[in-house]
Design an enzyme around this catalytic site. Structure first.
Site, PDB file in Angstrom:
ATOM      1  N   HIS A   1     -61.527 -12.026 -40.793  1.00 41.42           N
ATOM      2  CA  HIS A   1     -62.582 -12.991 -41.132  1.00 41.42           C
ATOM      3  C   HIS A   1     -63.905 -12.733 -40.405  1.00 41.42           C
ATOM      4  CE1 HIS A   1     -58.764 -14.456 -42.353  1.00 41.42           C
ATOM      5  NE2 HIS A   1     -58.570 -15.378 -41.450  1.00 41.42           N
TER       6      HIS A   1
ATOM      7  N   TYR B   1     -48.393 -25.550 -35.329  1.00 40.30           N
ATOM      8  CA  TYR B   1     -48.487 -26.369 -36.538  1.00 40.30           C
ATOM      9  C   TYR B   1     -47.245 -26.156 -37.393  1.00 40.30           C
ATOM     10  CZ  TYR B   1     -49.926 -21.961 -38.822  1.00 40.30           C
ATOM     11  OH  TYR B   1     -49.971 -20.667 -39.286  1.00 40.30           O
TER      12      TYR B   1
ATOM     13  N   ASP C   1     -56.458 -15.358 -48.137  1.00 37.70           N
ATOM     14  CA  ASP C   1     -55.939 -16.211 -47.052  1.00 37.70           C
ATOM     15  C   ASP C   1     -55.009 -17.309 -47.566  1.00 37.70           C
ATOM     16  OD1 ASP C   1     -55.537 -16.789 -44.350  1.00 37.70           O
ATOM     17  OD2 ASP C   1     -56.983 -18.410 -44.403  1.00 37.70           O
TER      18      ASP C   1
HETATM   19  O1  LIG Z   1     -54.806 -17.754 -42.035  1.00 37.44           O
HETATM   20  C1  LIG Z   1     -55.526 -17.333 -41.138  1.00 37.44           C
HETATM   21  O2  LIG Z   1     -55.845 -16.149 -41.095  1.00 37.44           O
HETATM   22  C2  LIG Z   1     -56.017 -18.204 -40.156  1.00 37.44           C
HETATM   23  C3  LIG Z   1     -55.370 -19.191 -39.509  1.00 37.44           C
HETATM   24  C4  LIG Z   1     -53.921 -19.265 -39.328  1.00 37.44           C
HETATM   25  C5  LIG Z   1     -53.373 -18.104 -38.632  1.00 37.44           C
HETATM   26  O3  LIG Z   1     -53.999 -17.077 -38.554  1.00 37.44           O
HETATM   27  C6  LIG Z   1     -52.051 -18.146 -37.993  1.00 37.44           C
HETATM   28  O4  LIG Z   1     -51.399 -19.181 -37.957  1.00 37.44           O
HETATM   29  O5  LIG Z   1     -51.630 -17.090 -37.524  1.00 37.44           O
HETATM   30  C7  LIG Z   1     -56.168 -20.248 -38.892  1.00 37.44           C
HETATM   31  O6  LIG Z   1     -57.355 -20.007 -38.643  1.00 37.44           O
HETATM   32  O7  LIG Z   1     -55.631 -21.338 -38.651  1.00 37.44           O
END
Ligand SMILES: O=C(O)/C=C(\CC(=O)C(=O)O)C(=O)O
Length: 304
Positions: free
Chosen positions: A183, A51, A252
């Site tokens: 989480h 992303y 977060d």
């Molecule tokens: O912010 C978080 O902890 C969770 C995220 C993003 C993430 O962990 C990452 O891109 O490494 C999610 O579930 O998309």
């Protein structure tokens, strides 16, 4: 020339004006799960990312910290930066010692590179198993990284979805360091809080005293939505009350990959007394536990 990045078309930006929380955190409170993104023209996003976020800089994070009444941050490397920890290190080095970090590293990292990360304030590595975010590394590779970081006294942060826990369980319990679960292992909160799925997560923490949990991200887990995230509260309460000395809390921010809505960070803070219902539990969650893990040198040493 620096690269220009355009955030994904469906990307939701973090809340522009969170409320001032009515809940006042104890002095020295730590937001133990947040991220910095870019800015992309200074710290480019990784070519293999799944992303492209909006930029979310260290200065914006510090401003949020002050607004919410917190004192410190633990910044976790997100997958959009891959194993390029420059944005994280830059934030740590400009934090006046008020931020520590969790990095992503590859198996070929050298002792010197690890020492440089440590000097900047990194105290752990993250292993991510969420399939929409990464192509997870083989267990052997992760095991080799674990062995490399253990002598530094670092811990491992693991991120996975609850349905993956049965097949990852034995690998997790083989890890040689403190292990912090993001989480609450992402429970399906439409299932019972004392049901088979969440009981397996509780068993992981009960039988392995090196395991900790973040009681974070109601906005990702809730199926009833932002008016209190009521369905997540019993899950977080169970973890806080069963393992009061091994829990952490975080915003977060800037809430990557939220699709349904963007949480108000002030309202997330207002939830804390519902998941940690006494002042003592709140102090452990927000101050004592994160300080022990990330700033142990600042924790008073009481000898008998
Ligand atoms: O912010 C978080 O902890 C969770 C995220 C993003 C993430 O962990 C990452 O891109 O490494 C999610 O579930 O998309």
């Amino acid at each position: 020339m620096s690269e220009k990045f355009t955030m994904d078309a469906d990307w939701l930006q973090y809340h522009p004006a969170p409320v001032k929380p009515s809940y006042c955190p104890p002095a020295g409170a730590v937001d133990a799960h947040c991220h910095v993104f870019g800015p992309g023209d200074q710290f480019p996003y990784a070519p293999q990312r799944k992303y492209t976020p909006c930029d979310a800089s260290k200065d914006q994070l510090w401003a949020l910290r002050e607004h919410l009444g917190f004192s410190r941050n633990v910044i976790v490397q997100a997958t959009c930066h891959g194993a390029d920890n420059r944005a994280l290190v830059d934030a740590l080095e400009h934090s006046d010692g008020r931020a520590r970090g969790v990095a992503t590293v590859t198996e070929d990292i050298t002792e010197e590179e690890l020492q440089a990360l440590h000097a900047a304030g990194v105290r752990g590595v993250r292993f991510n198993f969420v399939k929409r975010l990464v192509d997870a590394l083989p267990f052997d590779t992760l095991g080799a990284i674990a062995d490399k970081i253990k002598p530094l006294g670092w811990h491992i942060v693991i991120y996975f979805e609850s349905q993956e826990l049965p097949e990852l369980y034995d690998f997790f319990t083989s890890l040689p360091t403190t292990v912090v679960v993001d989480h609450m292992g992402r429970p399906d909160v439409s299932k019972p809080v004392d049901g088979e799925e969440f009981n397996l997560f509780v068993k992981l923490l009960t039988e392995n005293e090196n395991f900790w949990s973040k009681v974070s991200c109601p906005e990702r887990l809730s199926q009833v939505g932002p008016h209190g995230y009521d369905d997540v509260v019993p899950f977080a309460r169970r973890i806080v009350e069963t393992f009061p000395d091994r829990v952490l809390w975080g915003t977060d921010w800037p809430h990557p990959n939220m699709k349904s809505h963007m949480p108000d960070d002030g309202e997330l803070v207002n939830m804390i007394p519902r998941i940690a219902v006494t002042e003592e539990l709140q102090r452990k969650l927000l101050v004592d536990n994160p300080m022990r893990l990330y700033w142990p040198e600042e924790v008073d040493c009481v000898t008998a």
